[in-house]
Design a protein around this motif. Structure first.
Motif, PDB file in Angstrom:
ATOM      1  N   ARG A   1      20.713  81.741 -43.241  1.00  0.00           N
ATOM      2  CA  ARG A   1      21.724  82.768 -43.456  1.00  0.00           C
ATOM      3  C   ARG A   1      21.290  84.114 -42.908  1.00  0.00           C
ATOM      4  O   ARG A   1      22.044  84.802 -42.202  1.00  0.00           O
TER       5      ARG A   1
ATOM      6  N   ALA B   1      24.946  78.536 -45.656  1.00  0.00           N
ATOM      7  CA  ALA B   1      24.458  79.738 -44.977  1.00  0.00           C
ATOM      8  C   ALA B   1      25.417  80.180 -43.882  1.00  0.00           C
ATOM      9  O   ALA B   1      25.692  81.381 -43.716  1.00  0.00           O
TER      10      ALA B   1
ATOM     11  N   TYR C   1      18.172  77.872 -46.936  1.00  0.00           N
ATOM     12  CA  TYR C   1      19.423  78.624 -47.001  1.00  0.00           C
ATOM     13  C   TYR C   1      19.236  80.069 -46.555  1.00  0.00           C
ATOM     14  O   TYR C   1      19.962  80.560 -45.681  1.00  0.00           O
ATOM     15  N   TYR C   2      18.252  80.761 -47.143  1.00  0.00           N
ATOM     16  CA  TYR C   2      18.102  82.184 -46.831  1.00  0.00           C
ATOM     17  C   TYR C   2      17.540  82.420 -45.430  1.00  0.00           C
ATOM     18  O   TYR C   2      17.905  83.403 -44.779  1.00  0.00           O
TER      19      TYR C   2
END
Length: 316
Positions: free
Chosen positions: A244, A293, A240-241
């Motif tokens: 994103r 994201a 996700y990070y």
């Protein structure tokens, strides 16, 4: 300590490290700081909302110079370090991962470039792997591709045979270990909390360079790094990070045709490839992480700071 000099004659260094549910790992790093030969430093441990407050465990070990700051919530890498900065008194700030081991003359060696060139704002050590102590993780960074949003560390996974022992400017600081001058904080600000985890040091590095400072690689300084201990090698949060913040970083730091080409590449190649891989492996949590994201970016607008670098006065 040089003969005739008092501790207070040396610039104060504030070492900041962030702990999250890894008290013993953090204590291992703090144990290694006992060998530091630099005479004037403080250590600030920021606990990022761990399940168990590590304060007593850390203080019971009688580490010198240590203060523990406890956040009731997890502020992420950027927020945790920024909380530590609020308490730091140093002329220089050394952000250091808790999953590292330091070497005795680390702080002296990191300070040397600052004394040689007033335009240097950040100094990073050579980083080798803790479990493979002769293998390099970081010896500087290659330039970022404005079309793919990718960069990679110089020397990554190479045996250290002295091939990267020449100091000099580099494009980005490494988040595991970076010493920053107080002047950088005053001119460029601190880490941006919007990143939470990953790409925050690249964004900060870009902002620091736009403020007129150099980022410097110092091979005479050395640490050992237990990579990815806090979030693991791969999991949905990491996906996700990474997804994103790669997009978020580019939106904050790139404009015009370069950003357009990146969008085309990212949404026609990078994202579809990731979705295909996680579909074939049937990892629905990873697929959701990618979707979330992208949606996050659709609902957030960056504040860009793309001005030309400000001039920096060089001391005579």
């Amino acid at each position: 300590m040089a003969e005739g000099k008092r501790v207070e004659d040396y610039p104060l260094i504030s070492l900041i490290t962030v702990n999250y549910n890894q008290a013993e790992v953090t204590c291992d790093m703090l144990e290694s700081t006992r060998q530091l030969t630099y005479p004037n430093f403080e250590i600030i441990v920021v606990d990022n909302g761990s399940i168990e407050d590590p304060t007593d465990r850390i203080l019971d070990r009688n580490f010198p110079h240590v203060r523990v700051i406890v956040s009731p919530t997890n502020l992420g890498f950027s927020g945790g370090n920024n909380l530590g900065l609020e308490y730091a008194k140093g002329d220089y700030i050394f952000l250091l991962n808790n999953d590292t081991i330091v070497t005795a003359n680390l702080l002296e060696k990191l300070l040397e470039p600052f004394r040689q060139d007033a335009t240097i704002g950040v100094v990073c050590p050579k980083i080798r792997y803790y479990d493979q102590p002769e293998v390099i993780q970081f010896a500087g960074y290659h330039p970022l591709s404005e079309y793919t949003g990718r960069t990679w560390a110089i020397g990554l996974n190479e045996p250290d045979k002295g091939q990267y022992n020449k100091p000099g400017p580099t494009y980005f600081a490494h988040g595991a270990a970076m010493m920053v001058s107080r002047a950088v904080l005053e001119r460029a600000g601190s880490l941006d909390n919007s990143f939470f985890l990953y790409y925050e040091e690249l964004d900060w590095s870009a902002r620091i360079r736009r403020s007129g400072f150099l980022i410097y690689y110092q091979p005479d300084a050395l640490i050992f790094h237990r990579e990815s201990m806090s979030v693991g090698k791969m999991n949905p949060m990491k996906v996700y990070y990474h997804t994103r913040n790669r997009l978020w970083f580019m939106r904050r730091n790139v404009t015009g045709l370069s950003l357009l080409v990146f969008y085309i590449y990212y949404f026609s190649i990078a994202i579809p490839k990731a979705l295909l891989v996680h579909t074939i492996r049937w990892q629905p949590a990873y697929l959701k992480a990618i979707k979330d994201a992208v949606v996050w970016n659709l609902t957030h607008q960056p504040e860009r700071s793309l001005e030309k670098p400000a001039p920096v006065a060089v001391a005579a």
